[in-house]
Design an enzyme around this catalytic site. Structure first.
Site, mmCIF file in Angstrom:
data_model
loop_
_atom_site.group_PDB
_atom_site.id
_atom_site.type_symbol
_atom_site.label_atom_id
_atom_site.label_comp_id
_atom_site.label_asym_id
_atom_site.label_seq_id
_atom_site.Cartn_x
_atom_site.Cartn_y
_atom_site.Cartn_z
ATOM 1 N N SER A 158 -9.621 1.203 3.165
ATOM 2 C CA SER A 158 -8.810 2.020 2.294
ATOM 3 C C SER A 158 -7.743 1.239 1.507
ATOM 4 O O SER A 158 -7.199 1.779 0.545
ATOM 5 C CB SER A 158 -8.111 3.106 3.116
ATOM 6 O OG SER A 158 -7.215 2.547 4.046
ATOM 7 N N LYS B 181 0.850 -1.196 0.000
ATOM 8 C CA LYS B 181 0.000 0.000 0.000
ATOM 9 C C LYS B 181 0.882 1.241 0.000
ATOM 10 O O LYS B 181 1.961 1.243 0.626
ATOM 11 C CB LYS B 181 -0.864 -0.058 1.268
ATOM 12 C CG LYS B 181 -1.939 0.991 1.398
ATOM 13 C CD LYS B 181 -2.779 0.713 2.654
ATOM 14 C CE LYS B 181 -3.900 1.697 2.858
ATOM 15 N NZ LYS B 181 -4.725 1.359 4.054
ATOM 16 N N SER C 8 -9.549 -1.225 7.272
ATOM 17 C CA SER C 8 -9.005 -1.011 5.930
ATOM 18 C C SER C 8 -8.280 -2.186 5.295
ATOM 19 O O SER C 8 -7.986 -2.130 4.105
ATOM 20 C CB SER C 8 -8.054 0.178 5.945
ATOM 21 O OG SER C 8 -8.796 1.355 5.795
HETATM 22 N N1 GLN Z 1 -12.927 3.370 6.677
HETATM 23 C C1 GLN Z 1 -12.406 3.781 7.940
HETATM 24 C C2 GLN Z 1 -12.067 5.254 7.881
HETATM 25 O O1 GLN Z 1 -12.374 5.859 6.931
HETATM 26 C C3 GLN Z 1 -11.201 2.960 8.307
HETATM 27 C C4 GLN Z 1 -10.005 3.312 7.500
HETATM 28 C C5 GLN Z 1 -8.790 2.532 7.867
HETATM 29 O O2 GLN Z 1 -8.863 1.471 8.487
HETATM 30 N N2 GLN Z 1 -7.656 3.083 7.519
HETATM 31 O O3 GLN Z 1 -11.521 5.809 8.774
#
Ligand code: GLN
Length: 481
Positions: free
Chosen positions: A147, A72, A171
């Site tokens: 994400s 990532k 994420s």
């Molecule tokens: N979707 C969640 C957020 O927007 C978690 C994101 C993540 O785990 N980085 O914060």
């Protein structure tokens, strides 16, 4: 069958028998990227030249040596652009490797490049990338989740053999569920965060996305362990994770928290989960309904705590030390302001404002402190449950992958996508998402949660399920001309 469609452990066997070379495997993955990534768009940067050069120099056959992977784009890679899918870091080239990246390098993993994500890991669909959205290989009109959407899509589409991601509120697990792959969020402290660009430091954890549970155990083994560069990393032995892959769950106590099967969870997703739980019973596990009563407060607490930490962490992007600088501003304060106004996207700005507000004097007690208290209650729910159960099983996400643009204008609906994954980060415990069935041709993920440092229990349960269902054998269509 092409090499890129195989798993880590299958390729390791072929490498050991000298039936294939690291160069052939890397070439197969790069050809696949060439063939499908214009549609999937999982990659922000492909390092083809370096990959081939590296692959030529490797023996292969020992551990992960010679296996191609990508990470990532919020994990620092020395000499390779690391953008966090943000304009503000569009041209940032780190001078060092994240510890997890260094461990892959040491294991002689062949790096294929950097994967798309929601900007600074804020989002659940990869639509918040400042560059372009990634698409779900099972249906290109749908999101891959987020994400770590690029990581999940790249693995599902066979562009890489495995990928690393990060998980602050879901994420790794939610995109793994949407793309039909295995996604592990380890215990907080199990894996070093050094070189992971921070979003919410008390919740962030690096983990892996793989094609099956065996690969998950193999990759976790390599990235886990104490790191003096991360003061929150745990000084604890790393067990042999592949030893947990026995196929046995006889007598294992599985709790099923009823709050995770409530309103808002798609009926068809629930049915797939019910069938999965029956599978566990058939394998000799003891499955019981239980309760985690503070579940409903986890999401609101997260959306105070994560933005609060983000507002502090992202203060460093000021046009002075990293990335973008607005050269047209004629004084320092204007330069800070206009750099950040141009460099950050709307969701990142929303989080910075929310977090700054929650931490401001006069509101700190009402929001931040209260959210910290809720966090404790959520953690205590889990402590009580794990006194009785070895693992807890829930859906990973309330629905299957949704359509592109379906939720971009409805921030709350987007946030709800992480309702089942966020409590795990608040409590710091490990959880894995594995494919457990399909709804209308789209993968459904099952989340298995465990005690702190209980990754081996998760792998044992997940592996037994995978062995007896054969679900991972299915692949997305993605016809190549
Ligand atoms: N979707 C969640 C957020 O927007 C978690 C994101 C993540 O785990 N980085 O914060």
């Amino acid at each position: 069958m092409s090499l890129c469609s195989l798993t880590v452990h299958e390729l390791v066997t072929l490498l050991q028998r000298r039936e294939v070379s690291p160069l052939e495997i890397a070439t197969s993955c790069l050809q696949r990227i060439e063939a499908v990534d214009a549609r999937v768009r999982a990659f922000l940067t492909v390092t083809a030249e370096q990959a081939l050069e590296h692959a030529r120099a490797i023996e292969g056959g020992r551990g992960l040596a010679g296996i191609p992977a990508a990470v990532k784009d919020n994990l620092c890679t020395r000499g390779v652009r690391t953008t966090c899918a943000s304009r503000i870091l569009e041209n940032f080239v780190p001078p060092y490797d994240a510890t997890v990246v260094a461990r892959l390098v040491q294991a002689q993993v062949v790096s294929l490049g950097k994967l798309n994500m929601d900007e600074f890991a804020m989002g659940s669909s990869t639509e918040n990338s400042a560059f372009f959205p990634t698409r779900n290989p099972w249906d290109l009109e749908r999101v891959p989740g987020g994400s770590s959407g690029g990581s999940a899509a790249a693995v599902a589409a066979d562009e890489v053999i495995f990928a690393l991601g990060s998980d602050t509120g879901g994420s790794i697990r939610q995109p793994a569920a949407f793309c039909g792959v295995v996604g592990m969020k380890p215990t907080y402290g199990r894996v070093s965060r050094f070189g992971l660009v921070a979003f919410a430091s008390s919740l962030d954890q690096v983990g892996c996305l793989t094609k099956d549970v065996t690969d998950c155990a193999m990759v976790l083994q390599v990235i886990s362990g104490f790191d003096p560069m991360d003061s929150t990393s745990a000084r604890m032995e790393v067990p042999d994770y592949t030893a947990a892959l026995t196929g046995e769950v006889k007598g294992m106590k599985i709790g099923v928290p009823r709050e995770y099967f409530g309103e808002g969870v798609d009926g068809a997703v629930k049915e797939v989960l019910q069938r999965a739980l029956q599978q566990f019973e058939a394998l000799g596990a003891v499955v019981e309904e239980t309760s985690l009563p503070h579940t409903e407060y986890a999401l609101p607490a997260y959306y105070i705590l994560a933005p609060a930490e983000a507002s502090s962490n992202l203060a460093r992007f000021d046009g002075v030390r990293y990335g973008l600088r607005d050269e047209t501003a004629d004084n320092l304060l204007d330069m800070y302001g206009s750099t950040r106004a141009r460099g950050f996207g709307p969701e990142v700005k929303r989080r910075i404002m929310l977090g700054t507000y929650a931490l401001s004097s006069g509101y700190y007690d009402a929001y931040y402190l209260k959210a910290m208290r809720v966090r404790r209650l959520v953690k205590e729910d889990f402590d009580r449950a794990f006194a009785r159960y070895d693992v807890l099983v829930t859906p990973t996400a309330p629905t299957v992958a949704f359509r592109l643009n379906e939720k971009v204008d409805d921030v709350l609906a987007m946030y709800m996508s992480d309702i089942a994954t966020i409590p795990v980060n608040l409590a710091g415990i490990p959880a894995v998402s594995i494919p457990c069935g399909f709804v209308q041709g789209l993968p459904v993920g099952m989340q298995v949660m465990g005690r702190p440092f209980g990754e081996a229990d998760l792998l044992r349960a997940a592996y037994a399920f995978e062995q007896h269902t054969g679900i991972r054998a299915l692949k997305p269509g993605l016809e190549v001309a």
